[in-house]
Design an enzyme around this catalytic site. Structure first.
Site, PDB file in Angstrom:
ATOM      1  N   LYS A  70      53.257  28.852 -70.340  1.00  0.00           N
ATOM      2  CA  LYS A  70      52.510  29.287 -69.153  1.00  0.00           C
ATOM      3  C   LYS A  70      52.388  30.800 -69.039  1.00  0.00           C
ATOM      4  CE  LYS A  70      52.158  24.999 -68.556  1.00  0.00           C
ATOM      5  NZ  LYS A  70      50.998  24.354 -69.163  1.00  0.00           N
ATOM      6  N   GLU A 100      55.754  34.118 -59.020  1.00  0.00           N
ATOM      7  CA  GLU A 100      54.414  34.313 -58.451  1.00  0.00           C
ATOM      8  C   GLU A 100      54.510  34.351 -56.928  1.00  0.00           C
ATOM      9  OE1 GLU A 100      51.952  31.047 -59.698  1.00  0.00           O
ATOM     10  OE2 GLU A 100      51.441  32.004 -61.593  1.00  0.00           O
ATOM     11  N   HIS A 139      43.897  22.018 -54.857  1.00  0.00           N
ATOM     12  CA  HIS A 139      43.916  21.952 -56.323  1.00  0.00           C
ATOM     13  C   HIS A 139      42.515  21.541 -56.750  1.00  0.00           C
ATOM     14  CE1 HIS A 139      45.700  20.185 -60.256  1.00  0.00           C
ATOM     15  NE2 HIS A 139      44.398  20.165 -60.326  1.00  0.00           N
ATOM     16  N   GLU A 149      42.746  24.342 -64.383  1.00  0.00           N
ATOM     17  CA  GLU A 149      43.222  24.069 -63.016  1.00  0.00           C
ATOM     18  C   GLU A 149      43.286  25.362 -62.215  1.00  0.00           C
ATOM     19  OE1 GLU A 149      46.419  20.475 -63.991  1.00  0.00           O
ATOM     20  OE2 GLU A 149      47.106  22.330 -63.056  1.00  0.00           O
ATOM     21  N   ARG A 159      43.577  18.306 -72.933  1.00  0.00           N
ATOM     22  CA  ARG A 159      43.436  16.882 -73.262  1.00  0.00           C
ATOM     23  C   ARG A 159      42.363  16.261 -72.378  1.00  0.00           C
ATOM     24  NH1 ARG A 159      47.712  17.293 -69.473  1.00  0.00           N
ATOM     25  NH2 ARG A 159      47.122  16.223 -67.562  1.00  0.00           N
ATOM     26  N   VAL A 190      43.336  11.669 -66.928  1.00  0.00           N
ATOM     27  CA  VAL A 190      43.224  10.370 -66.253  1.00  0.00           C
ATOM     28  C   VAL A 190      41.936  10.313 -65.425  1.00  0.00           C
ATOM     29  CG1 VAL A 190      44.283   8.843 -64.533  1.00  0.00           C
ATOM     30  CG2 VAL A 190      45.751  10.128 -66.112  1.00  0.00           C
TER      31      VAL A 190
HETATM   32  C1  MV4 Z   1      51.795  27.102 -57.022  1.00  0.00           C
HETATM   33  C2  MV4 Z   1      51.701  26.747 -55.666  1.00  0.00           C
HETATM   34  C3  MV4 Z   1      51.626  27.762 -54.738  1.00  0.00           C
HETATM   35  N1  MV4 Z   1      51.663  29.052 -55.150  1.00  0.00           N
HETATM   36  N2  MV4 Z   1      51.828  28.381 -57.375  1.00  0.00           N
HETATM   37  C4  MV4 Z   1      52.403  22.659 -58.699  1.00  0.00           C
HETATM   38  C5  MV4 Z   1      52.383  22.176 -60.108  1.00  0.00           C
HETATM   39  C6  MV4 Z   1      52.119  23.341 -60.984  1.00  0.00           C
HETATM   40  N3  MV4 Z   1      50.976  23.063 -61.792  1.00  0.00           N
HETATM   41  C7  MV4 Z   1      51.867  24.486 -60.066  1.00  0.00           C
HETATM   42  N4  MV4 Z   1      52.012  24.011 -58.726  1.00  0.00           N
HETATM   43  C8  MV4 Z   1      51.898  24.866 -57.670  1.00  0.00           C
HETATM   44  N5  MV4 Z   1      51.877  26.178 -57.987  1.00  0.00           N
HETATM   45  C9  MV4 Z   1      51.766  29.325 -56.440  1.00  0.00           C
HETATM   46  N6  MV4 Z   1      51.823  30.603 -56.814  1.00  0.00           N
HETATM   47  C10 MV4 Z   1      51.687  25.398 -55.316  1.00  0.00           C
HETATM   48  C11 MV4 Z   1      51.803  24.450 -56.335  1.00  0.00           C
HETATM   49  C12 MV4 Z   1      51.799  23.094 -55.865  1.00  0.00           C
HETATM   50  C13 MV4 Z   1      50.740  22.234 -56.158  1.00  0.00           C
HETATM   51  C14 MV4 Z   1      49.674  22.640 -56.955  1.00  0.00           C
HETATM   52  C15 MV4 Z   1      48.638  21.785 -57.231  1.00  0.00           C
HETATM   53  C16 MV4 Z   1      48.661  20.496 -56.732  1.00  0.00           C
HETATM   54  C17 MV4 Z   1      49.702  20.083 -55.961  1.00  0.00           C
HETATM   55  C18 MV4 Z   1      50.759  20.937 -55.664  1.00  0.00           C
HETATM   56  C19 MV4 Z   1      51.810  20.492 -54.882  1.00  0.00           C
HETATM   57  C20 MV4 Z   1      52.846  21.329 -54.605  1.00  0.00           C
HETATM   58  C21 MV4 Z   1      52.845  22.630 -55.105  1.00  0.00           C
END
Ligand code: MV4
Length: 447
Positions: free
Chosen positions: A117, A201, A209, A276, A293, A296
């Site tokens: 990452k 971060e 999302h 994403e 990839r 789903v």
């Molecule tokens: C974050 C965030 C808030 N701020 N990064 C969750 C999985 C991973 N891919 C990164 N994620 C997050 N990163 C910052 N700087 C909140 C999440 C997050 C989240 C992101 C996408 C979909 C659902 C989520 C649920 C909880 C937290």
């Protein structure tokens, strides 16, 4: 050059999904299966099938030597990895190359660059894609972490560089809690990925999302295929995805689409992939991670742009050029994941025999599934029973169609997430498109 025979290194609905497209393209198929999947439809529908081991994934669908043995026996010339299992395993992509087999997906180098990452984030910064402010690279020690967190400003989130999908993440609201969260995040990362590297971060509160589907060919052309909103998830498990996002505007789609293309071009991406983004309430968007990839939720995009993404993957792998134009939604689509889980008891898995099964049908309704009446959901793999996808001319019509389709879906013998979806479709905020990734935190199924 068209492939002669594709081996599908996967199971369940995605294995069937890939077999369907191969048949339409006139390409022969090889299924591989564990002893737990002997009665699965992917085994029946493929032209050939090879048993590769016992139920445990490690000794079957995750075993590179066993899958390569099946390739040798059957003389397949390409492998489709589906999603999960070996789909984002750089070593597997490399081994395929050594065997002279085409891995249908990106190169090992591209997988590696996005799998780490911090490397992914650095690549995006160089490419001019917006990223979330944070530490410069790895946190070296506690002192460095505390300094970075203070500079970024609380709340912060500590993430695993080897992570993704939520593992090894910790939110820190105040400086006094940093030390403890830092050590927890490192321990969890070490235990999950064998790598305790973490970075910091700014924590974006209640984000959406929103992800962009992209496609790149072997000649450097990269396009986007618009977005999917995946904010409706629970503990990082998506439950509903839709396109277009109710939060999207034409201007934002142009901006985010261009950023997604830049991201793909930055690594010369070959194949279909997903960028994403986190989107805050002001519509600021930030690169989060890339999935190298097929996902789903790809049918949501297929329905709104009327294009077969598996066919696209195969054509790209065959060395065909893609057209240079982006794809925009002409319809609305939504997918509900029907899992063998009990939504009334914390979504606990409910594997077992499906005694009766009648899939929803009718105009604008698509069901991607590998199950049938009498099929037993094994306890060893994911709990996905079916993906129910509806499409219509407006979001409201999609929701009405989804309600109808959920009502006529009959699944007996196991608990399912159908009641959850039925409740969600009636929620006024959901219907208004008024939700973010925190939506399900305080969603009460019994209310
Ligand atoms: C974050 C965030 C808030 N701020 N990064 C969750 C999985 C991973 N891919 C990164 N994620 C997050 N990163 C910052 N700087 C909140 C999440 C997050 C989240 C992101 C996408 C979909 C659902 C989520 C649920 C909880 C937290």
């Amino acid at each position: 050059m068209q492939f002669n025979k594709i081996l599908i290194a996967n199971r369940g609905e995605i294995a069937l999904r890939i077999i369907r497209t191969c048949r339409e393209m006139g390409i022969k198929t090889v299924a591989v299966y564990s002893t737990a999947d002997r009665e699965s439809l992917h085994v029946r529908f493929a032209d050939e099938a090879v048993c590769i081991g016992p139920p445990s994934s490690a000794e079957s669908y995750l075993s590179i030597p066993r899958i390569m043995a099946a390739v040798e026996i059957t003389n397949a010339d390409a492998i489709h990895p589906g999603y999960g299992f070996l789909a984002e395993n750089a070593e597997f992509a490399e081994v395929c190359g050594e065997y002279g087999i085409k891995f249908i997906g990106p190169t090992a180098e591209q997988i590696r660059k996005m799998g780490d990452k911090i490397t992914a984030k650095e690549t995006m910064v160089k490419a001019g894609v917006p990223v979330i402010p944070g530490s410069e690279g790895l946190v070296k020690d506690l002192k460095h972490g505390l300094k970075s967190a203070k500079e970024v400003g609380y709340p912060v989130i500590i993430k695993a560089t080897a992570g993704g999908g939520g593992k090894g993440m910790r939110v820190v609201w105040e400086e006094k809690d940093f030390e403890n969260a830092y050590s927890m995040a490192r321990n969890e990362s070490k235990a999950s990925f064998g790598n305790d590297g973490v970075y910091i971060e700014k924590f974006v509160e209640e984000p959406r999302h929103i992800e962009f589907q992209i496609a790149g060919d072997q000649f450097g052309t990269v396009v986007h295929l618009s977005e999917r909103d995946c904010s409706i998830q629970r503990r990082h498990q998506k439950l509903v995805e839709e396109s277009p996002s109710p939060f999207m505007t034409d201007e934002l789609r142009e901006e985010m689409g261009n950023a997604a293309i830049k991201a793909g071009k930055a690594i010369n991406y070959e194949g279909v992939g997903t960028i994403e983004f986190l989107v805050d309430k002001y519509r600021n968007f930030y690169f989060m991670e890339m999935n190298t990839r097929i996902q789903v939720e790809h049918p949501v995009t297929e329905e709104v742009i009327d294009h077969d993404l598996i066919k696209e993957q195969i054509k790209i792998a065959q060395g065909e050029p893609i057209s240079g134009k982006n794809y925009y939604p002409t319809l609305f689509a939504m997918e509900c994941r029907i899992n063998a889980e009990d939504p009334f008891h914390g979504f606990r898995p409910s594997p077992g025999r499906i005694t009766s099964f009648h899939s929803s049908k009718g105009h604008g309704v698509r069901v991607d599934t590998h199950v049938y009446a009498g099929y037993t959901i094994p306890p060893y793999y994911d709990s996905l029973i079916a993906k129910l996808i509806c499409r219509a001319r407006t979001r409201e019509e999609v929701i009405r169609k989804m309600e109808r389709a959920l009502d006529e879906f009959i699944i007996e013998g196991v608990k399912t997430t159908v009641p959850f979806h039925q409740r969600l479709m009636k929620d006024p905020n959901f219907r208004e498109g008024n939700f973010n990734t925190s939506f399900l935190n305080d969603f009460d199924l019994k209310a």
